[in-house]
Design a protein around this motif. Structure first.
Motif, short mmCIF file in Angstrom:
data_model
loop_
_atom_site.label_atom_id
_atom_site.label_comp_id
_atom_site.label_asym_id
_atom_site.label_seq_id
_atom_site.Cartn_x
_atom_site.Cartn_y
_atom_site.Cartn_z
N ASP A 243 0.81 -1.22 0.00
CA ASP A 243 0.00 0.00 0.00
C ASP A 243 0.84 1.27 0.00
N HIS A 254 5.39 -4.49 -6.67
CA HIS A 254 4.19 -5.01 -7.34
C HIS A 254 4.58 -5.84 -8.55
N SER A 258 -0.93 -7.69 -14.09
CA SER A 258 -2.36 -7.54 -14.34
C SER A 258 -2.68 -7.44 -15.83
N GLN A 295 -5.41 -10.55 -3.83
CA GLN A 295 -5.67 -9.65 -4.95
C GLN A 295 -6.17 -10.39 -6.18
N TRP A 299 -9.98 -10.38 -4.95
CA TRP A 299 -10.49 -9.12 -5.51
C TRP A 299 -10.75 -9.19 -7.01
N ARG A 300 -9.82 -9.70 -7.79
CA ARG A 300 -9.98 -9.73 -9.25
C ARG A 300 -11.21 -10.54 -9.65
N HIS A 355 -0.05 1.69 -9.15
CA HIS A 355 -0.59 0.56 -8.40
C HIS A 355 -1.90 0.95 -7.72
N HIS A 356 -2.53 0.00 -7.04
CA HIS A 356 -3.92 0.14 -6.62
C HIS A 356 -4.15 1.28 -5.64
N ARG A 359 -4.28 4.56 -7.46
CA ARG A 359 -5.57 4.63 -8.19
C ARG A 359 -6.70 5.00 -7.25
N ASN A 396 -14.58 -1.18 -9.92
CA ASN A 396 -13.50 -0.53 -9.18
C ASN A 396 -13.70 0.98 -9.09
#
Length: 499
Positions: A243, A254, A258, A295, A299-300, A355-356, A359, A396
């Motif tokens: 994070d 990371h 993806s 993840q 999540w995906r 990265h997430h 975002r 998302n």
């Protein structure tokens, strides 16, 4: 089998492997393969240069691999998908066209209209029908519950009937702020651009963002190499700092896998297996392995399932009736003194990726508290990120980032002031704005907008028990009117590209 009787298998740009359902069980002798490079699709959005190159190059490379394997391939550049199919059928007197179900609602609707037979999409571990069945058994569709269900039924990271390591969740170990020791981070191998890459770049329209530099795999062999590289070098340190955000490091540890999974170059099952094997072999700690599997397996797959459960009405979600445009700074058309935003935009411009947390908590958080129109924000993120797709961005962005679905996906809005960014990044230390201040010329826009957001949406949100503490704090603020004035100024300056 006669040429006229030979069916055509239509392969799309996110179905790029030999094991897709429409090719599985077929041989080079009993089918023909169609690819359509649609001018209409290419011109439909202002795609990041690296994104449009990635998809078209990966398509072209996979088509060449099929030719090398002995398949008859018709790779067509056409004004539209429909026109490409029409010309293909005319030229080859095709009687039957079959495709694996596309990963978008619009794609499936198009194929139905064109009379193309479809077979199920096998690029996920939980099909949309299975997810819908699971959802019927739930009062609340929490991602955590889905994730545990996935691990149990697929026997992933399990010790018998219990989770490996004795816990389902290692988030507590995976939320560390960025280290201050100046460490180096795993480097990504760049894949040299070949003639196919250069040919693709030559024919694509000029767009925005840095030119491709080989960061993103365009073939399965490259994607497998990236997976091996991540497991060996990135995974061990992934969890603790997943994070964290750094100005001068765009990816930290990371995986950058993806886009490869979303194009079909890798299947999630092989990614999960490689990561779990690293734990079993003692080369990666449980917190990193569980965090990464969460993840992908959690999540995906959860996002994929929700997309199909709620489409197509979900695309119109706008709970807060937000109507602000995408700010010029996001588009690279203005500069900003907000270091965290400047950093995230620079990372996006240079790589087509952040990265997430960048975002969600930089782009999404600002869009939420400013009131950017959800559909505009979704389209911008879809066109900007190399791993973007409608099924990715609808839940998302509309659900997780903007709460546009009114809480169907998340139990509270992911709004935050500057304190979070100060804790999880190194941007605030040299920023013109103070994350501790909510009013004044040097007040952090995130902090100002956070309190203003709670104030503006008090009627809609104050009854949410997860926000009771925040609304209690809001009621005790003595400078609320000054916050409102400052927030109005921030929104105006952001809209004008002058913040």
């Amino acid at each position: 089998m006669s040429e006229k009787a030979k069916p055509s298998v239509w392969v799309f740009g996110d179905q790029l492997n030999m094991n897709i359902e429409s090719l599985r069980g077929r041989s080079a002798e009993d089918c023909r393969v169609l690819f359509v490079e649609s001018e209409h699709k290419i011109l439909s959005k202002p795609w990041h240069t690296q994104r449009q190159h990635l998809i078209i190059s990966a398509m072209s490379h996979f088509a060449a691999e099929l030719v090398e394997a002995g398949y008859e391939v018709d790779y067509r550049r056409a004004s539209s998908y429909q026109e490409g199919l029409r010309r293909h059928c005319e030229d080859f007197s095709v009687g039957e066209v079959v495709a694996m179900a596309p990963a978008s609602w619009g794609g499936r609707k198009l194929l139905k209209r064109l009379g193309v037979a479809t077979v199920p999409n096998n690029q996920f571990l939980c099909g949309e029908d299975d997810f819908a069945a699971w959802s019927q058994t739930r009062k609340n569709m929490r991602m955590e519950d889905f994730y545990r269900w996935q691990r149990k039924r697929l026997d992933v990271l399990m010790d018998g009937t219990q989770p490996e390591g004795g816990r389902w969740n290692f988030d507590a170990e995976n939320r560390k702020p960025p280290p201050k020791d100046g460490r180096s981070w795993p480097a990504l191998r760049r894949f040299p651009l070949d003639q196919t890459d250069h040919d693709v770049l030559q024919r694509l329209p000029n767009s925005w963002g840095s030119e491709p530099d080989g960061t993103w795999p365009v073939t399965r062999s490259q994607a497998l190499e990236r997976l091996e590289e991540f497991v060996a070098e990135g995974l061990p340190e992934f969890g603790a700092f997943e994070d964290a955000m750094l100005k001068d490091e765009w990816k930290l540890s990371h995986s950058c896998l993806s886009s490869s999974m979303n194009l079909g170059l890798l299947h999630p099952s092989e990614v999960i297996a490689a990561v779990e094997n690293a734990y079993r072999n003692g080369t990666a700690p449980i917190n990193s392995v569980e965090g990464y599997i969460r993840q992908v397996l959690g999540w995906r797959e959860y996002v994929w399932g929700l997309y199909w459960l709620w489409m197509p009405e979900y695309l119109d979600s706008n709970f807060f009736e937000a109507n602000q445009p995408i700010p010029p700074v996001f588009l690279g058309e203005a500069e900003t003194e907000m270091v965290c935003v400047e950093t995230a935009v620079r990372h996006l411009q240079e790589t087509g990726y952040t990265h997430h947390i960048e975002r969600l908590m930089v782009f999404g958080n600002l869009a939420l508290t400013v009131g950017i129109e959800p559909q505009a924000m979704m389209d911008w993120m879809w066109s900007s990120f190399v791993d973007g797709a409608e099924w990715v961005m609808a839940p998302n962005v509309l659900g997780m980032a903007l709460y546009a679905d009114g809480g169907a996906m998340s139990s509270k809005p992911y709004a935050s002031g500057g304190a979070y960014l100060n804790r999880m990044s190194d941007s605030c230390r040299n920023c013109a704005f103070d994350p501790k201040k909510r009013v004044g010329d040097d007040a952090c826009p995130y902090t100002t907008l956070y309190w203003d957001f709670l104030d503006r949406h008090r009627d809609a949100l104050s009854s949410n028990h997860r926000l009771s503490l925040q609304y209690g704090n809001l009621s005790r603020l003595s400078d609320l009117e000054s916050i409102r004035v400052r927030a109005s100024e921030v929104r105006d300056r952001l809209r004008k590209g002058a913040l």
